[in-house]
Design a protein around this motif. Sequence first.
Motif, PDB file in Angstrom:
ATOM      1  N   LYS A   1       0.856  -1.176   0.000  1.00 43.28           N
ATOM      2  CA  LYS A   1       0.000   0.000   0.000  1.00 43.28           C
ATOM      3  C   LYS A   1       0.897   1.232   0.000  1.00 43.28           C
ATOM      4  O   LYS A   1       1.837   1.318   0.785  1.00 43.28           O
ATOM      5  CB  LYS A   1      -0.914  -0.014   1.224  1.00 43.28           C
ATOM      6  CG  LYS A   1      -1.932  -1.144   1.211  1.00 43.28           C
ATOM      7  CD  LYS A   1      -2.845  -1.076   2.422  1.00 43.28           C
ATOM      8  CE  LYS A   1      -3.875  -2.201   2.375  1.00 43.28           C
ATOM      9  NZ  LYS A   1      -4.797  -2.163   3.556  1.00 43.28           N
TER      10      LYS A   1
ATOM     11  N   SER B   1      -5.377   6.480   4.810  1.00 49.27           N
ATOM     12  CA  SER B   1      -4.405   5.491   4.319  1.00 49.27           C
ATOM     13  C   SER B   1      -2.965   5.774   4.748  1.00 49.27           C
ATOM     14  O   SER B   1      -2.041   5.115   4.285  1.00 49.27           O
ATOM     15  CB  SER B   1      -4.457   5.380   2.783  1.00 49.27           C
ATOM     16  OG  SER B   1      -5.755   5.031   2.342  1.00 49.27           O
TER      17      SER B   1
ATOM     18  N   GLN C   1      -3.134   4.189  -2.803  1.00 49.95           N
ATOM     19  CA  GLN C   1      -4.387   4.320  -2.063  1.00 49.95           C
ATOM     20  C   GLN C   1      -5.044   5.675  -2.326  1.00 49.95           C
ATOM     21  O   GLN C   1      -6.261   5.786  -2.338  1.00 49.95           O
ATOM     22  CB  GLN C   1      -4.122   4.167  -0.561  1.00 49.95           C
ATOM     23  CG  GLN C   1      -3.475   2.845  -0.169  1.00 49.95           C
ATOM     24  CD  GLN C   1      -4.411   1.677  -0.412  1.00 49.95           C
ATOM     25  OE1 GLN C   1      -5.453   1.559   0.222  1.00 49.95           O
ATOM     26  NE2 GLN C   1      -4.040   0.815  -1.342  1.00 49.95           N
TER      27      GLN C   1
END
Length: 275
Positions: free
Chosen positions: A45, A158, A75
């Motif tokens: 991520k 995120s 993200q």
Amino acid sequence: MTNKLLEIFTDATVKTQQVTHDILLLKFTIVNLYIIGEPRGQDSKWILVDTGLGHSSKAILEESERLYGKNCPPQAIILTHGHFDHVGSVIELSDHWNIPVYAHKMELPYLTGELDYPPADPTVGEGLIAEMSFLFPNNGIDLGHRVHALPDNGTIPSMPEWQWIHTPGHTPGHISLFRESDGILIAGDAITTLKQESLLSVLTQKQDLNGPPAYFTTDWQNAENSVKTLRQLKPTLAITSHGGPMKGEELKVALANLSANFHQEAVPEHGRYVD
């Protein structure tokens, strides 16, 4: 020299620097942007901070695919602010990846087509880039449903280890990003580590802590307050949008000096937005 200025603003070449294990600096001639995330492959991520000029998207996509593969979009995109050299590729990239874009709520009018920024001020002097800044676009863009306001509590979607810090002055909704665990600061344009107004400084990348780019800064009192805010964070490493990373004692001393002597060090002697 004018041709050289046009050349650097159309140069899509990118250099990369692995600043920390999880921060990759993408360094274009005129501006920096950042990939934050462990480069582990398609399960990772990651976040993109700012998007450079309009012709930067190809290089950004190539670098992201090198790190994460073709099927691992970020993200989100986080914008420090909406000036042309930070949002040039944001529409293309957010559409390509089908991801949200986040910015401070005071920056949203410039990102939803409601407002244009004040024009650049070439009268601040200090170098050829400043003198030619009247050519720089100041129009807002319209991200439509893609753009969202950052949460008021300072968190970043995120990015659980990071917080956003409101650092206005260069623009009303300018933000910096800070990770308290290791003192890393992503300052955007709140400070610079070269003299951005000077073409020679940009080309040589001579390191020197300065205030925000003078030709686009409209609120010098808030710009000074923002520098003082950043100093209080006691960062161990500062990564800026213009210039190379600065760290350790050098950063501590330079930030203290800039904070204490902001008017002498950063504020132009004259200009459209200088009181």
